[in-house]
Design a protein around this motif. Structure first.
Motif, PDB file in Angstrom:
ATOM      1  N   LEU A   1     -37.532  -1.818  36.541  1.00 20.71           N
ATOM      2  CA  LEU A   1     -38.962  -1.472  36.476  1.00 20.71           C
ATOM      3  C   LEU A   1     -39.559  -1.378  37.878  1.00 20.71           C
ATOM      4  CD1 LEU A   1     -39.950  -3.759  33.475  1.00 20.71           C
ATOM      5  CD2 LEU A   1     -39.708  -1.275  33.435  1.00 20.71           C
ATOM      6  N   LEU A   2     -39.162  -2.285  38.763  1.00 15.83           N
ATOM      7  CA  LEU A   2     -39.679  -2.258  40.135  1.00 15.83           C
ATOM      8  C   LEU A   2     -39.118  -1.061  40.904  1.00 15.83           C
ATOM      9  CD1 LEU A   2     -39.354  -6.017  41.192  1.00 15.83           C
ATOM     10  CD2 LEU A   2     -41.486  -4.737  40.891  1.00 15.83           C
ATOM     11  N   GLU A   3     -37.881  -0.711  40.611  1.00 18.62           N
ATOM     12  CA  GLU A   3     -37.237   0.374  41.346  1.00 18.62           C
ATOM     13  C   GLU A   3     -37.768   1.741  40.919  1.00 18.62           C
ATOM     14  OE1 GLU A   3     -35.252   0.106  43.947  1.00 18.62           O
ATOM     15  OE2 GLU A   3     -34.788   2.233  44.094  1.00 18.62           O
ATOM     16  N   ASP A   4     -37.942   1.928  39.607  1.00 21.83           N
ATOM     17  CA  ASP A   4     -38.248   3.272  39.102  1.00 21.83           C
ATOM     18  C   ASP A   4     -39.716   3.529  38.797  1.00 21.83           C
ATOM     19  OD1 ASP A   4     -35.657   3.984  39.419  1.00 21.83           O
ATOM     20  OD2 ASP A   4     -35.073   3.560  37.356  1.00 21.83           O
ATOM     21  N   LYS A   5     -40.476   2.476  38.609  1.00 28.38           N
ATOM     22  CA  LYS A   5     -41.928   2.600  38.370  1.00 28.38           C
ATOM     23  C   LYS A   5     -42.283   3.691  37.359  1.00 28.38           C
ATOM     24  CE  LYS A   5     -43.468   0.541  42.648  1.00 28.38           C
ATOM     25  NZ  LYS A   5     -42.188   0.240  43.292  1.00 28.38           N
ATOM     26  N   LYS A   6     -41.775   3.523  36.151  1.00 27.47           N
ATOM     27  CA  LYS A   6     -42.084   4.486  35.092  1.00 27.47           C
ATOM     28  C   LYS A   6     -43.443   4.170  34.482  1.00 27.47           C
ATOM     29  CE  LYS A   6     -38.045   6.562  35.064  1.00 27.47           C
ATOM     30  NZ  LYS A   6     -37.880   7.920  35.514  1.00 27.47           N
ATOM     31  N   ASP A   7     -43.995   5.162  33.768  1.00 28.08           N
ATOM     32  CA  ASP A   7     -45.297   4.988  33.144  1.00 28.08           C
ATOM     33  C   ASP A   7     -45.121   4.299  31.789  1.00 28.08           C
ATOM     34  OD1 ASP A   7     -47.921   5.173  32.435  1.00 28.08           O
ATOM     35  OD2 ASP A   7     -47.861   7.307  31.959  1.00 28.08           O
ATOM     36  N   VAL A   8     -44.915   2.983  31.845  1.00 33.85           N
ATOM     37  CA  VAL A   8     -44.737   2.189  30.613  1.00 33.85           C
ATOM     38  C   VAL A   8     -45.590   0.933  30.736  1.00 33.85           C
ATOM     39  CG1 VAL A   8     -42.374   3.006  30.187  1.00 33.85           C
ATOM     40  CG2 VAL A   8     -42.704   0.927  31.538  1.00 33.85           C
ATOM     41  N   PHE A   9     -45.913   0.330  29.596  1.00 32.61           N
ATOM     42  CA  PHE A   9     -46.610  -0.954  29.630  1.00 32.61           C
ATOM     43  C   PHE A   9     -45.577  -2.066  29.676  1.00 32.61           C
ATOM     44  CE2 PHE A   9     -50.588   0.502  27.007  1.00 32.61           C
ATOM     45  CZ  PHE A   9     -51.057   1.168  28.131  1.00 32.61           C
ATOM     46  N   GLU A  10     -45.799  -3.031  30.577  1.00 33.13           N
ATOM     47  CA  GLU A  10     -44.919  -4.208  30.577  1.00 33.13           C
ATOM     48  C   GLU A  10     -45.609  -5.261  29.729  1.00 33.13           C
ATOM     49  OE1 GLU A  10     -43.395  -5.243  34.523  1.00 33.13           O
ATOM     50  OE2 GLU A  10     -43.369  -7.324  33.850  1.00 33.13           O
ATOM     51  N   LEU A  11     -45.046  -5.561  28.563  1.00 34.55           N
ATOM     52  CA  LEU A  11     -45.759  -6.404  27.603  1.00 34.55           C
ATOM     53  C   LEU A  11     -45.504  -7.891  27.774  1.00 34.55           C
ATOM     54  CD1 LEU A  11     -45.246  -4.335  24.321  1.00 34.55           C
ATOM     55  CD2 LEU A  11     -47.180  -4.271  25.905  1.00 34.55           C
ATOM     56  N   MET A  12     -44.253  -8.255  27.943  1.00 33.31           N
ATOM     57  CA  MET A  12     -43.971  -9.688  28.097  1.00 33.31           C
ATOM     58  C   MET A  12     -42.638  -9.944  28.765  1.00 33.31           C
ATOM     59  SD  MET A  12     -43.533 -10.722  24.081  1.00 33.31           S
ATOM     60  CE  MET A  12     -43.040 -12.407  24.309  1.00 33.31           C
ATOM     61  N   ASP A  13     -42.573 -11.133  29.388  1.00 29.79           N
ATOM     62  CA  ASP A  13     -41.339 -11.589  30.025  1.00 29.79           C
ATOM     63  C   ASP A  13     -40.489 -12.246  28.944  1.00 29.79           C
ATOM     64  OD1 ASP A  13     -39.355 -12.668  31.550  1.00 29.79           O
ATOM     65  OD2 ASP A  13     -40.670 -13.739  32.935  1.00 29.79           O
ATOM     66  N   LEU A  14     -39.328 -11.673  28.694  1.00 33.95           N
ATOM     67  CA  LEU A  14     -38.467 -12.223  27.639  1.00 33.95           C
ATOM     68  C   LEU A  14     -37.569 -13.340  28.178  1.00 33.95           C
ATOM     69  CD1 LEU A  14     -37.477  -8.924  25.797  1.00 33.95           C
ATOM     70  CD2 LEU A  14     -39.204 -10.599  25.143  1.00 33.95           C
ATOM     71  N   LYS A  15     -37.648 -13.558  29.466  1.00 31.74           N
ATOM     72  CA  LYS A  15     -36.917 -14.654  30.121  1.00 31.74           C
ATOM     73  C   LYS A  15     -35.417 -14.600  29.843  1.00 31.74           C
ATOM     74  CE  LYS A  15     -40.934 -17.657  30.463  1.00 31.74           C
ATOM     75  NZ  LYS A  15     -42.012 -17.022  29.739  1.00 31.74           N
ATOM     76  N   LEU A  16     -34.901 -13.379  29.699  1.00 33.66           N
ATOM     77  CA  LEU A  16     -33.454 -13.192  29.538  1.00 33.66           C
ATOM     78  C   LEU A  16     -32.899 -12.707  30.864  1.00 33.66           C
ATOM     79  CD1 LEU A  16     -33.359 -11.074  26.248  1.00 33.66           C
ATOM     80  CD2 LEU A  16     -33.034 -13.537  26.451  1.00 33.66           C
ATOM     81  N   ALA A  17     -31.606 -12.919  31.056  1.00 32.22           N
ATOM     82  CA  ALA A  17     -30.917 -12.414  32.244  1.00 32.22           C
ATOM     83  C   ALA A  17     -31.666 -12.818  33.522  1.00 32.22           C
ATOM     84  CB  ALA A  17     -30.755 -10.898  32.164  1.00 32.22           C
ATOM     85  N   ASN A  18     -32.049 -14.078  33.598  1.00 29.19           N
ATOM     86  CA  ASN A  18     -32.793 -14.546  34.771  1.00 29.19           C
ATOM     87  C   ASN A  18     -31.917 -14.505  36.013  1.00 29.19           C
ATOM     88  OD1 ASN A  18     -35.342 -15.371  33.549  1.00 29.19           O
ATOM     89  ND2 ASN A  18     -34.067 -16.809  32.435  1.00 29.19           N
ATOM     90  N   CYS A  19     -32.419 -13.902  37.045  1.00 31.24           N
ATOM     91  CA  CYS A  19     -31.690 -13.856  38.322  1.00 31.24           C
ATOM     92  C   CYS A  19     -32.723 -13.569  39.415  1.00 31.24           C
ATOM     93  CB  CYS A  19     -30.583 -12.801  38.275  1.00 31.24           C
ATOM     94  SG  CYS A  19     -31.122 -11.198  37.722  1.00 31.24           S
ATOM     95  N   LYS A  20     -32.265 -13.270  40.614  1.00 34.11           N
ATOM     96  CA  LYS A  20     -33.253 -12.961  41.664  1.00 34.11           C
ATOM     97  C   LYS A  20     -32.771 -11.822  42.544  1.00 34.11           C
ATOM     98  CE  LYS A  20     -31.533 -17.080  43.889  1.00 34.11           C
ATOM     99  NZ  LYS A  20     -31.708 -18.470  44.140  1.00 34.11           N
ATOM    100  N   MET A  21     -33.734 -11.120  43.114  1.00 33.15           N
ATOM    101  CA  MET A  21     -33.440 -10.043  44.065  1.00 33.15           C
ATOM    102  C   MET A  21     -33.463 -10.683  45.444  1.00 33.15           C
ATOM    103  SD  MET A  21     -32.880  -6.758  44.145  1.00 33.15           S
ATOM    104  CE  MET A  21     -33.440  -6.152  42.561  1.00 33.15           C
TER     105      MET A  21
END
Ligand code: PRP
Length: 206
Positions: free
Chosen positions: A76-96
């Motif tokens: 989502l941060l890389e591609d910045k598409k026109d979508v609504f981000e509704l909620m953090d599902l807290k899956l696949a937690n990692c860091k950049m």
């Protein structure tokens, strides 16, 4: 009744995503069983599951061929598409992170950065006022510093074992990453009742 179309990411995050939906009585177990089939209709709970490459999920949602989707914050941060981000599902937690060879000082200058995430890397270094050349790779970016292609990488770290095995260390954390529930803006209005209901159920099990 029109099915709610849900785009899910194929690959290692899929089983975690399916377990989450299973917890809210949306049994998608058939999805595990046939790795070649790419969409599945579940008339019993009014959904169609579309399996996509992780980086394509926001595209399907943006164009409305999927109403909602589960996508990584990295994509989502890389591609910045026109979508609504509704909620953090807290899956696949990692860091950049920015990572460099283990034997280099954290103060050593960085000129070239190899990454699968050129946009995120560029924004990060611009914010810091450090001019760098970004080299886009499609995978195995850890090879960059090993082969002398780059001084650093910008990549996702989960367990840290890939960095360790390739003699790299975290120099700097950019941001936490996890899977997000996203929606097509029109679908979100038209199917708000069913999407909100799904969100409430997910919220309850997170
Ligand atoms: C991701 C990421 C790292 C690795 C990190 O790569 O780009 O290489 O996982 O995981 P770890 O911290 O648990 O070791 P992925 O497995 O998606 O493959 P790729 O590099 O070929 O894209």
């Amino acid at each position: 009744m029109e099915l709610l179309k849900i785009a899910l990411s194929k690959g290692r995050i899929l089983s975690e995503t399916l377990s989450l939906f299973n917890k809210i009585q949306m049994d998608f177990s058939e999805v595990y069983e046939d790795s070649r089939k790419l969409f599945f209709d579940f008339k019993e709970h009014g959904t169609r599951v579309i399996l996509a490459k992780p980086s394509d999920v926001p595209t399907y949602v943006e164009y409305g061929v999927a109403d909602i989707g589960v996508a990584g914050k990295d994509v989502l941060l890389e591609d910045k598409k026109d979508v609504f981000e509704l909620m953090d599902l807290k899956l696949a937690n990692c860091k950049m992170v920015v990572a460099i060879p283990k034997d280099r000082s954290n103060d050593s200058p960085i000129y070239r950065v190899a990454t699968k995430y050129p946009q995120i890397a560029e924004e990060h270094f611009i914010k810091k006022g450090i001019p760098v050349e970004i080299i886009k790779l499609h995978g195995s970016v850890e090879l960059g510093p090993i082969l002398g292609l780059s001084d650093a990488i910008v990549d996702i770290v989960s367990t840290g074992s890939t960095l360790k095995k390739n003699n790299l260390k975290i120099m700097e954390e950019i941001c936490p990453i996890s899977s997000r529930l996203i929606a097509n803006p029109v679908s979100f209005r038209v199917k708000s009742h069913v999407i909100m209901d799904l969100m409430e159920k997910l919220e309850a099990v997170l």
